[in-house]
Design an enzyme around this catalytic site. Sequence first.
Site, mmCIF file in Angstrom:
data_model
loop_
_atom_site.group_PDB
_atom_site.id
_atom_site.type_symbol
_atom_site.label_atom_id
_atom_site.label_comp_id
_atom_site.label_asym_id
_atom_site.label_seq_id
_atom_site.Cartn_x
_atom_site.Cartn_y
_atom_site.Cartn_z
ATOM 1 N N HIS A 1 47.341 73.300 -17.419
ATOM 2 C CA HIS A 1 48.650 73.571 -16.812
ATOM 3 C C HIS A 1 48.866 75.065 -16.542
ATOM 4 C CE1 HIS A 1 49.871 69.450 -17.240
ATOM 5 N NE2 HIS A 1 49.789 69.476 -18.564
ATOM 6 N N ASP B 1 42.836 64.271 -17.591
ATOM 7 C CA ASP B 1 43.998 64.291 -18.492
ATOM 8 C C ASP B 1 45.106 63.410 -17.896
ATOM 9 O OD1 ASP B 1 45.215 66.359 -20.803
ATOM 10 O OD2 ASP B 1 46.760 65.637 -19.406
ATOM 11 N N HIS C 1 48.106 64.122 -17.595
ATOM 12 C CA HIS C 1 49.005 64.965 -16.801
ATOM 13 C C HIS C 1 48.233 65.694 -15.703
ATOM 14 C CE1 HIS C 1 50.636 64.690 -20.971
ATOM 15 N NE2 HIS C 1 51.753 64.396 -20.319
ATOM 16 N N ASP D 1 44.648 62.047 -23.519
ATOM 17 C CA ASP D 1 45.985 61.461 -23.650
ATOM 18 C C ASP D 1 46.167 60.241 -22.743
ATOM 19 O OD1 ASP D 1 45.871 63.233 -21.497
ATOM 20 O OD2 ASP D 1 47.540 64.481 -22.193
HETATM 21 C C1 SP5 Z 1 47.696 69.613 -21.890
HETATM 22 C C2 SP5 Z 1 48.780 68.573 -21.922
HETATM 23 O O1 SP5 Z 1 48.498 67.404 -22.096
HETATM 24 N N1 SP5 Z 1 50.047 69.002 -21.804
HETATM 25 C C3 SP5 Z 1 51.117 68.082 -21.805
HETATM 26 C C4 SP5 Z 1 52.440 68.770 -21.738
HETATM 27 C C5 SP5 Z 1 53.564 67.786 -21.805
HETATM 28 N N2 SP5 Z 1 54.787 68.460 -22.024
HETATM 29 C C6 SP5 Z 1 55.944 67.641 -21.969
HETATM 30 C C7 SP5 Z 1 56.090 66.838 -23.233
HETATM 31 C C8 SP5 Z 1 57.280 65.941 -23.128
HETATM 32 C C9 SP5 Z 1 57.230 64.932 -24.205
HETATM 33 N N3 SP5 Z 1 57.893 63.762 -23.749
HETATM 34 C C10 SP5 Z 1 57.842 62.702 -24.695
HETATM 35 C C11 SP5 Z 1 58.146 61.417 -24.010
HETATM 36 C C12 SP5 Z 1 57.998 60.310 -25.005
HETATM 37 N N4 SP5 Z 1 58.310 59.053 -24.388
HETATM 38 ZN ZN ZN Z 2 47.996 65.929 -20.854
#
Ligand code: SP5
Ligand code: ZN
Length: 345
Positions: free
Chosen positions: A162, A198, A200, A287
Amino acid sequence: MVTFFSDRHALHAPAFEFFRGERVPCFETPARAGFVRDRLLARGHALREPEADSLQVLTQVHTARYLRFLAGAWDHWVALDPENAGRQPFPSVWPVRTLRSDVEPDNFVARLGLYSMDNGSPLSAGTWTAAKAGADAAVSAARCLGAGERAVFCAARPPGHHAGADFMGGYCFLNNAAVAAQALVQQGCERVAVLDVDYHHGNGTQSIFYDRPDVLFVSLHGDPRTEYPFYLGHADETGRGAGEGFNLNLPLPAGSTVPAWFDALEAACARLARHGGDALVVSLGLDTFAGDPISAFALQGDDFSRLGRRLARLGLPVVFVLEGGYAAAELGLNAVNVIEGFEQG
Ligand code: SP5
Ligand code: ZN
C-alpha cells in the site's frame, strides 16, 4: 527455498489501531512473523539475514523527502514531548483535493498527514529500522535471482504494497515488492512483472509503476467499491503513457468463492505469460485465507499449495514478498504451503 528473515521486524510494534472509533489491538503484529519463522524452520528451510543495503534502490522507488521524513519520524515525535515515547502518532489532517502537497509543513502531525493515505498505519519507535530490513531483504532476494537462484522468499514485515512513492498506508511504509522489482530492473532484467495476490489491492505498487512498460503490475483483490483501499484497484486502470497496457486489475466481489478466485488467477497468469519477462515478484498476501479476520475470500490451506504449484508453471524466477494475512496462527502454514507448492510444481 532461500528465505530472508531479520529479527529487526520486531522493532515495529505499535500497540493499537482504530476501528469504529475504538482502539483495537493491531492486526499486523510481530507475532505474525514469528509464526512464519517457526513454520519455515520446522519444515527445514534455512533462514538468511538480509545482507544488502537497499538505500540506493529505495531512492528510485520512494521520494527523498518521504524517506527523510520516515527515517526521522519517531525522533521528531518524541522531540515534541518526551511522554510521546509512550504514545502512538496518528495523522488527523490530509492534503486532499484543492490543498497543497508540494510545501512540506513544519508541524509534525501535518507532515504525517502529508505522507499518509489513512490513519491505519501506526508508527512505533523501530518502524524505520524494521521496514528498512524488509527492503534490504527485497534487494538481497533480487541479487540471489541474479546469481541464478530460482526462487527466494522475503519473510518480512511490516508489509509494503500500500506504500506509494511518497506515502505510507494500510500497515505499509516501504514498498518491498516495488524495491525487489526495481532492483531486478537495475541489475539488468528488461521486463519484470509483479503479481499481487493480497486480498487488498496493491495501490502503492500500481502507482509506482503506472507509467512504466518495463514493470507489469497484475493484481487480484477484493473489489475496491467495498474493500480497502477503496480509491484504486478498478478494472479500468490499465496504465498511462508508455505504461498503457501494463497494468491489469482483476477485482472480485467480497465473498467470492475459491473457484472464482482461481479463475481470476488463470487470467492473471495468461497476462504474465504474454509479458514473458525475466523475473516475477509476487506480493504474497495471505489474507485471502477463509479464516482471515479482516478479509472476505475463502482460500484454505491446500489452496495455497495450489497457488504455489500454478506459479511454478510460469517458469520464471520468483521473489516472494510477504504482505498481509492476519490469521496469525495459520500464517506460517499458509506461507509454507505456497513455498513448498512452488518447489514441487
Ligand atoms: C497489507 C494489508 O493487508 N493491509 C491491509 C490494510 C487494511 N486496513 C483497513 C483495516 C480495516 C479493518 N476492517 C475490519 C473489518 C472487519 N469486518
Ligand atoms: Zn491485505
